[in-house]
Design a protein around this motif. Structure first.
Motif, PDB file in Angstrom:
ATOM      1  N   ALA A   1      40.956  32.025  47.018  1.00  0.00           N
ATOM      2  CA  ALA A   1      41.900  32.012  48.140  1.00  0.00           C
ATOM      3  C   ALA A   1      42.908  30.873  48.001  1.00  0.00           C
ATOM      4  O   ALA A   1      42.558  29.758  47.606  1.00  0.00           O
ATOM      5  CB  ALA A   1      41.135  31.876  49.456  1.00  0.00           C
ATOM      6  N   TYR A   2      44.191  31.187  48.375  1.00  0.00           N
ATOM      7  CA  TYR A   2      45.256  30.173  48.282  1.00  0.00           C
ATOM      8  C   TYR A   2      46.217  30.309  49.450  1.00  0.00           C
ATOM      9  O   TYR A   2      46.409  31.397  50.008  1.00  0.00           O
ATOM     10  CB  TYR A   2      46.027  30.317  46.967  1.00  0.00           C
ATOM     11  N   ASN A   3      46.827  29.173  49.783  1.00  0.00           N
ATOM     12  CA  ASN A   3      47.853  29.122  50.822  1.00  0.00           C
ATOM     13  C   ASN A   3      49.166  28.660  50.218  1.00  0.00           C
ATOM     14  O   ASN A   3      49.204  28.091  49.116  1.00  0.00           O
ATOM     15  CB  ASN A   3      47.444  28.159  51.944  1.00  0.00           C
ATOM     16  N   GLU A   4      50.245  28.906  50.935  1.00  0.00           N
ATOM     17  CA  GLU A   4      51.553  28.458  50.467  1.00  0.00           C
ATOM     18  C   GLU A   4      51.525  26.946  50.224  1.00  0.00           C
ATOM     19  O   GLU A   4      50.980  26.179  51.027  1.00  0.00           O
ATOM     20  CB  GLU A   4      52.623  28.809  51.495  1.00  0.00           C
ATOM     21  N   GLY A   5      52.081  26.517  49.114  1.00  0.00           N
ATOM     22  CA  GLY A   5      52.117  25.099  48.766  1.00  0.00           C
ATOM     23  C   GLY A   5      51.014  24.671  47.820  1.00  0.00           C
ATOM     24  O   GLY A   5      51.069  23.585  47.247  1.00  0.00           O
ATOM     25  N   ASP A   6      49.994  25.531  47.634  1.00  0.00           N
ATOM     26  CA  ASP A   6      48.892  25.172  46.732  1.00  0.00           C
ATOM     27  C   ASP A   6      49.345  25.208  45.268  1.00  0.00           C
ATOM     28  O   ASP A   6      50.167  26.042  44.877  1.00  0.00           O
ATOM     29  CB  ASP A   6      47.716  26.138  46.906  1.00  0.00           C
ATOM     30  N   SER A   7      48.775  24.334  44.482  1.00  0.00           N
ATOM     31  CA  SER A   7      48.999  24.332  43.033  1.00  0.00           C
ATOM     32  C   SER A   7      47.761  23.723  42.388  1.00  0.00           C
ATOM     33  O   SER A   7      47.494  22.536  42.551  1.00  0.00           O
ATOM     34  CB  SER A   7      50.254  23.526  42.667  1.00  0.00           C
ATOM     35  N   ARG A   8      47.004  24.555  41.668  1.00  0.00           N
ATOM     36  CA  ARG A   8      45.750  24.070  41.091  1.00  0.00           C
ATOM     37  C   ARG A   8      45.529  24.692  39.715  1.00  0.00           C
ATOM     38  O   ARG A   8      45.972  25.802  39.440  1.00  0.00           O
ATOM     39  CB  ARG A   8      44.563  24.400  42.010  1.00  0.00           C
ATOM     40  N   THR A   9      44.807  23.961  38.871  1.00  0.00           N
ATOM     41  CA  THR A   9      44.369  24.466  37.572  1.00  0.00           C
ATOM     42  C   THR A   9      42.863  24.616  37.625  1.00  0.00           C
ATOM     43  O   THR A   9      42.144  23.659  37.924  1.00  0.00           O
ATOM     44  CB  THR A   9      44.773  23.511  36.438  1.00  0.00           C
ATOM     45  N   ILE A  10      42.374  25.822  37.351  1.00  0.00           N
ATOM     46  CA  ILE A  10      40.964  26.133  37.517  1.00  0.00           C
ATOM     47  C   ILE A  10      40.392  26.635  36.189  1.00  0.00           C
ATOM     48  O   ILE A  10      41.117  27.176  35.347  1.00  0.00           O
ATOM     49  CB  ILE A  10      40.749  27.173  38.636  1.00  0.00           C
ATOM     50  N   PRO A  11      39.082  26.455  35.959  1.00  0.00           N
ATOM     51  CA  PRO A  11      38.481  26.859  34.687  1.00  0.00           C
ATOM     52  C   PRO A  11      38.357  28.370  34.560  1.00  0.00           C
ATOM     53  O   PRO A  11      38.218  29.094  35.545  1.00  0.00           O
ATOM     54  CB  PRO A  11      37.101  26.192  34.711  1.00  0.00           C
ATOM     55  N   LEU A  12      38.393  28.832  33.294  1.00  0.00           N
ATOM     56  CA  LEU A  12      38.217  30.239  32.966  1.00  0.00           C
ATOM     57  C   LEU A  12      36.903  30.372  32.204  1.00  0.00           C
ATOM     58  O   LEU A  12      36.737  29.781  31.131  1.00  0.00           O
ATOM     59  CB  LEU A  12      39.389  30.721  32.113  1.00  0.00           C
ATOM     60  N   TYR A  13      35.959  31.146  32.775  1.00  0.00           N
ATOM     61  CA  TYR A  13      34.632  31.290  32.181  1.00  0.00           C
ATOM     62  C   TYR A  13      34.446  32.694  31.599  1.00  0.00           C
ATOM     63  O   TYR A  13      34.800  33.689  32.230  1.00  0.00           O
ATOM     64  CB  TYR A  13      33.541  31.036  33.222  1.00  0.00           C
ATOM     65  N   ALA A  14      33.865  32.739  30.401  1.00  0.00           N
ATOM     66  CA  ALA A  14      33.562  34.014  29.746  1.00  0.00           C
ATOM     67  C   ALA A  14      32.050  34.205  29.690  1.00  0.00           C
ATOM     68  O   ALA A  14      31.299  33.264  29.434  1.00  0.00           O
ATOM     69  CB  ALA A  14      34.136  34.041  28.333  1.00  0.00           C
ATOM     70  N   GLY A  15      31.602  35.437  29.947  1.00  0.00           N
ATOM     71  CA  GLY A  15      30.185  35.763  29.819  1.00  0.00           C
ATOM     72  C   GLY A  15      29.286  35.124  30.852  1.00  0.00           C
ATOM     73  O   GLY A  15      28.080  34.988  30.615  1.00  0.00           O
ATOM     74  N   ALA A  16      29.817  34.742  32.009  1.00  0.00           N
ATOM     75  CA  ALA A  16      29.018  34.085  33.048  1.00  0.00           C
ATOM     76  C   ALA A  16      28.403  35.139  33.972  1.00  0.00           C
ATOM     77  O   ALA A  16      28.811  35.292  35.129  1.00  0.00           O
ATOM     78  CB  ALA A  16      29.874  33.105  33.846  1.00  0.00           C
ATOM     79  N   ALA A  17      27.434  35.875  33.484  1.00  0.00           N
ATOM     80  CA  ALA A  17      26.822  36.963  34.238  1.00  0.00           C
ATOM     81  C   ALA A  17      26.287  36.464  35.571  1.00  0.00           C
ATOM     82  O   ALA A  17      25.740  35.363  35.669  1.00  0.00           O
ATOM     83  CB  ALA A  17      25.699  37.595  33.424  1.00  0.00           C
ATOM     84  N   HIS A  18      26.455  37.295  36.613  1.00  0.00           N
ATOM     85  CA  HIS A  18      26.017  36.969  37.980  1.00  0.00           C
ATOM     86  C   HIS A  18      26.671  35.682  38.483  1.00  0.00           C
ATOM     87  O   HIS A  18      26.107  34.981  39.328  1.00  0.00           O
ATOM     88  CB  HIS A  18      24.494  36.854  38.058  1.00  0.00           C
ATOM     89  N   CYS A  19      27.855  35.367  37.937  1.00  0.00           N
ATOM     90  CA  CYS A  19      28.624  34.183  38.352  1.00  0.00           C
ATOM     91  C   CYS A  19      27.899  32.876  38.047  1.00  0.00           C
ATOM     92  O   CYS A  19      28.187  31.842  38.662  1.00  0.00           O
ATOM     93  CB  CYS A  19      28.963  34.253  39.834  1.00  0.00           C
ATOM     94  N   ASP A  20      26.964  32.908  37.119  1.00  0.00           N
ATOM     95  CA  ASP A  20      26.229  31.702  36.719  1.00  0.00           C
ATOM     96  C   ASP A  20      26.976  31.075  35.540  1.00  0.00           C
ATOM     97  O   ASP A  20      26.875  31.543  34.399  1.00  0.00           O
ATOM     98  CB  ASP A  20      24.800  32.074  36.318  1.00  0.00           C
TER      99      ASP A  20
END
Length: 380
Positions: free
Chosen positions: A141-160
């Motif tokens: 979720a984001y609101n106007e004015g937000d600016s963030r760098t977030i990690p990209l995960y591969a193979g993280a089954a069940h969000c683990d």
């Protein structure tokens, strides 16, 4: 060994006889062959013939020499190169033959262990599992004015994330009014394992998930932006215009381990930018952006075998039309490089060999990009 006899005869004296013995040593020395300068190529085809070699012989002198393929291509021990032998051969005037094997190395790009990847914002991420989906991943979720760098995960089954790998990052920039830019930065700096991206799909919308026939879905083919055929990219940027208020973003990718690579970066899709007009309405009034000038009509709807893409622009431009299936794979592409402003043009797309399904049509001009859905139907 042979003996030669000379006899000299005169009327006054007795005959004079002389003999000589000659030993004839045959030429048994083989010619010498020198390979061409070592050759290493990258992803090119092996030549049918390799020139640049030479021969030298104690009797015949010297000369140039070419080699022909010998045996089948084989791989190097690390699997990052293909090796092809070439046979260089010369026979001198005395019948002495010599042969030498010389090898060309063909380095290749090789990828393995391709995995689905999703970006996770530790501040706002919600796992798909929490909402009953059978596919893992996160909506953020984001609101106007937000600016963030977030990690990209591969193979993280069940969000683990402990089960997956951090393969890069995604930057979400909502600082410009009416615009969100999503930029993929795949880890490819040569430190540790490098990765590359073959697909990218992004959802941006007011709802937590995209909608298909009134039902929420997390299938990447339903996302707002679909790039299903990237050339093992290390990063693309997508700008969404006509955006306002709180939104949810899902950033999906397919990433692969870069086992070996000889091609020079940047690749085909590196540093490429895309534009998508969301056309969201804020306060009852739709914002109008520059990309509003990109529009087209697809007919008939639904279509049978062939669909017409009709467009008209008030500027000169190249026009690229791409058709993607529900999985984001590119199935057809057409280009119009002769469009003249103010004219009405129609590009026909033949989809007769595809099953009944929904497609995404992406039309790109010099002013931006627009994506629309079309549906095929034919009697079975």
């Amino acid at each position: 060994v042979t003996t030669v006899t000379w006899t000299a005869t005169s009327d006054c004296e007795a005959d004079v006889v002389k003999t000589a013995t000659f030993t004839i040593i045959p030429d048994l020395e083989k010619p010498k062959i020198v390979c061409p300068e070592p050759m290493t190529i990258c992803m090119d085809e092996f030549p049918a013939e390799w020139t640049g070699g030479s021969w030298s012989d104690n009797c015949d002198g010297t000369g140039p020499l070419s080699g022909v393929k010998e045996g089948a291509m084989r791989y190097s021990e690390d699997g990052c190169a293909q090796l092809q032998d070439y046979k260089f051969m010369y026979t001198d005037s005395c019948g002495n033959s010599a042969m030498k094997i010389c090898t060309i190395t063909r380095e290749i790009d090789k990828y393995d262990n391709c995995e689905t990847a999703f970006a996770m914002d530790t501040q706002t991420a919600r796992c798909f599992d929490n909402d009953g989906f059978k596919r893992w991943g996160w909506t953020n979720a984001y609101n106007e004015g937000d600016s963030r760098t977030i990690p990209l995960y591969a193979g993280a089954a069940h969000c683990d994330i402990t089960k997956g790998n951090n393969v890069g990052s995604v930057t979400i920039d909502y600082s410009e009014e009416g615009e969100i830019t999503v930029t993929y930065n795949i880890d490819n700096d040569g430190a540790g394992m490098d990765y590359a991206m073959s697909e990218a799909h992004i959802y941006v919308g007011e709802a937590m998930y995209p909608d298909k026939n009134g039902t929420p879905t997390v299938a990447p083919g339903q996302y707002t932006f679909n790039a299903g055929s990237l050339d093992h990219s290390t990063g693309i940027s997508v700008t969404f215009t006509n955006v306002c208020g709180p939104v949810y973003i899902i950033a999906h990718a397919v990433t692969c381990e870069e086992v070996c690579r000889c091609s020079i970066r940047p690749g085909v899709d590196d540093e490429k930018t895309y534009n998508v007009d969301l056309g969201m309405s804020c306060g009852g009034e739709a914002k109008v952006a520059a990309t509003k000038s990109v529009d087209f009509t697809a007919y008939p709807v639904p279509f049978d075998e062939e669909v017409n893409i009709k467009y008209s622009f008030d500027y000169d431009t190249d026009v690229t039309i791409e058709v993607f299936d529900m999985k984001g794979a590119l199935v057809r592409k057409a280009e119009n490089t002769n469009y003249t402003k103010g004219t009405s043009a129609i590009t026909k797309i033949n989809l007769s060999k595809t099953d009944n399904q929904m497609f995404f049509v992406r039309l790109t001009t010099n002013a931006g990009t627009l994506v629309k859905k079309i549906v095929s139907y034919s009697e079975q």
